[in-house]
Motif scaffolding. Structure first.
Motif, PDB file in Angstrom:
ATOM      1  N   SER A  50       8.612   4.613  -6.942  1.00 25.15           N
ATOM      2  CA  SER A  50       7.754   5.484  -6.997  1.00 25.15           C
ATOM      3  C   SER A  50       7.761   6.097  -8.424  1.00 25.15           C
ATOM      4  O   SER A  50       8.790   5.477  -9.236  1.00 25.15           O
ATOM      5  CB  SER A  50       7.891   6.660  -5.908  1.00 25.15           C
ATOM      6  N   LEU A  52       6.851   9.713 -11.382  1.00 24.14           N
ATOM      7  CA  LEU A  52       6.245  11.019 -11.588  1.00 24.14           C
ATOM      8  C   LEU A  52       6.683  11.308 -12.763  1.00 24.14           C
ATOM      9  O   LEU A  52       7.898  11.347 -13.300  1.00 24.14           O
ATOM     10  CB  LEU A  52       6.803  11.842 -10.333  1.00 24.14           C
ATOM     11  N   TRP A  72       5.618  12.461  -5.305  1.00 23.68           N
ATOM     12  CA  TRP A  72       5.598  11.125  -6.057  1.00 23.68           C
ATOM     13  C   TRP A  72       4.547  10.380  -5.810  1.00 23.68           C
ATOM     14  O   TRP A  72       4.131  10.251  -4.946  1.00 23.68           O
ATOM     15  CB  TRP A  72       7.086  10.639  -6.131  1.00 23.68           C
ATOM     16  N   TRP A  73       4.077   9.608  -7.031  1.00 21.55           N
ATOM     17  CA  TRP A  73       3.152   8.475  -6.752  1.00 21.55           C
ATOM     18  C   TRP A  73       4.126   7.333  -6.231  1.00 21.55           C
ATOM     19  O   TRP A  73       4.924   6.988  -6.880  1.00 21.55           O
ATOM     20  CB  TRP A  73       2.512   8.206  -8.113  1.00 21.55           C
ATOM     21  N   ASP A  75       4.426   3.263  -5.508  1.00 13.62           N
ATOM     22  CA  ASP A  75       3.730   1.935  -6.105  1.00 13.62           C
ATOM     23  C   ASP A  75       3.940   0.841  -5.163  1.00 13.62           C
ATOM     24  O   ASP A  75       3.194  -0.074  -5.329  1.00 13.62           O
ATOM     25  CB  ASP A  75       4.587   1.634  -7.425  1.00 13.62           C
ATOM     26  N   ASP A  88       0.211  12.194   2.725  1.00 10.11           N
ATOM     27  CA  ASP A  88      -0.173  12.375   1.085  1.00 10.11           C
ATOM     28  C   ASP A  88      -0.399  14.101   0.854  1.00 10.11           C
ATOM     29  O   ASP A  88      -0.554  14.595   1.786  1.00 10.11           O
ATOM     30  CB  ASP A  88      -1.123  11.312   0.768  1.00 10.11           C
ATOM     31  N   ASN A 107      -4.379   2.203  -7.487  1.00  7.36           N
ATOM     32  CA  ASN A 107      -4.820   3.331  -6.906  1.00  7.36           C
ATOM     33  C   ASN A 107      -3.326   4.110  -5.841  1.00  7.36           C
ATOM     34  O   ASN A 107      -3.627   4.041  -4.614  1.00  7.36           O
ATOM     35  CB  ASN A 107      -5.858   3.883  -5.953  1.00  7.36           C
ATOM     36  N   PRO A 108      -2.213   4.118  -6.328  1.00  6.38           N
ATOM     37  CA  PRO A 108      -1.122   4.504  -5.478  1.00  6.38           C
ATOM     38  C   PRO A 108      -1.261   6.177  -4.974  1.00  6.38           C
ATOM     39  O   PRO A 108      -1.894   6.977  -5.707  1.00  6.38           O
ATOM     40  CB  PRO A 108       0.035   4.635  -6.799  1.00  6.38           C
ATOM     41  N   ARG A 110      -0.028   9.509  -3.589  1.00  6.93           N
ATOM     42  CA  ARG A 110       0.769  10.518  -4.107  1.00  6.93           C
ATOM     43  C   ARG A 110       1.240  11.399  -2.595  1.00  6.93           C
ATOM     44  O   ARG A 110       0.561  11.836  -1.958  1.00  6.93           O
ATOM     45  CB  ARG A 110       0.105  11.910  -4.712  1.00  6.93           C
TER      46      ARG A 110
END
Length: 117
Positions: A50, A52, A72-73, A75, A88, A107-108, A110
């Motif tokens: 991930s 951020l 966090w995003w 990946d 999310d 488009n990960p 969150r």
């Protein structure tokens, strides 16, 4: 005869009270809490890559339960031998089955929280 009956009734009442007290104070089933663990090659932990605010992280988790993920995003997710639900920030929940390795290059999500089920 009366005193013997009285003793039996008292013994049964005491045993019943002890059983009730034990039932109330001891939790039922197993209590599990999700744990962040050291990522070790060859282990089948849940592994999440991930990022951020310019920081990147790779975290591994074991045991069932739910924990905050800090929005966090994400990946990439490798579930190992764990079934995962992630929540999310938009309120959606997504289930990912065990033995899945998935990446989110364009488009990960969150992620607010994760749950090993």
């Amino acid at each position: 005869m009366f005193s013997r009956t009285k003793r039996v009734v008292c013994s049964l009442a005491t045993a019943f009270a002890a059983a009730i007290a034990f039932t109330i104070t001891v939790p039922s089933g197993h209590a599990f809490a999700i744990d962040r663990v050291q990522c070790v090659g060859g282990e089948n932990f849940l592994k999440i890559w991930s990022h951020l605010d310019g920081r990147e992280s790779v975290d591994c988790y074991a045991n069932g339960g739910t924990t905050d993920f800090g929005s966090w995003w994400v990946d990439r997710i490798s579930t190992g031998n764990n079934d995962l639900i992630y929540y999310d920030v938009n309120g959606d929940s997504v289930r990912i089955d065990r033995w899945t390795d998935i990446t989110f290059p364009n488009n990960p999500p969150r992620v607010r929280a994760i749950q090993i089920v």
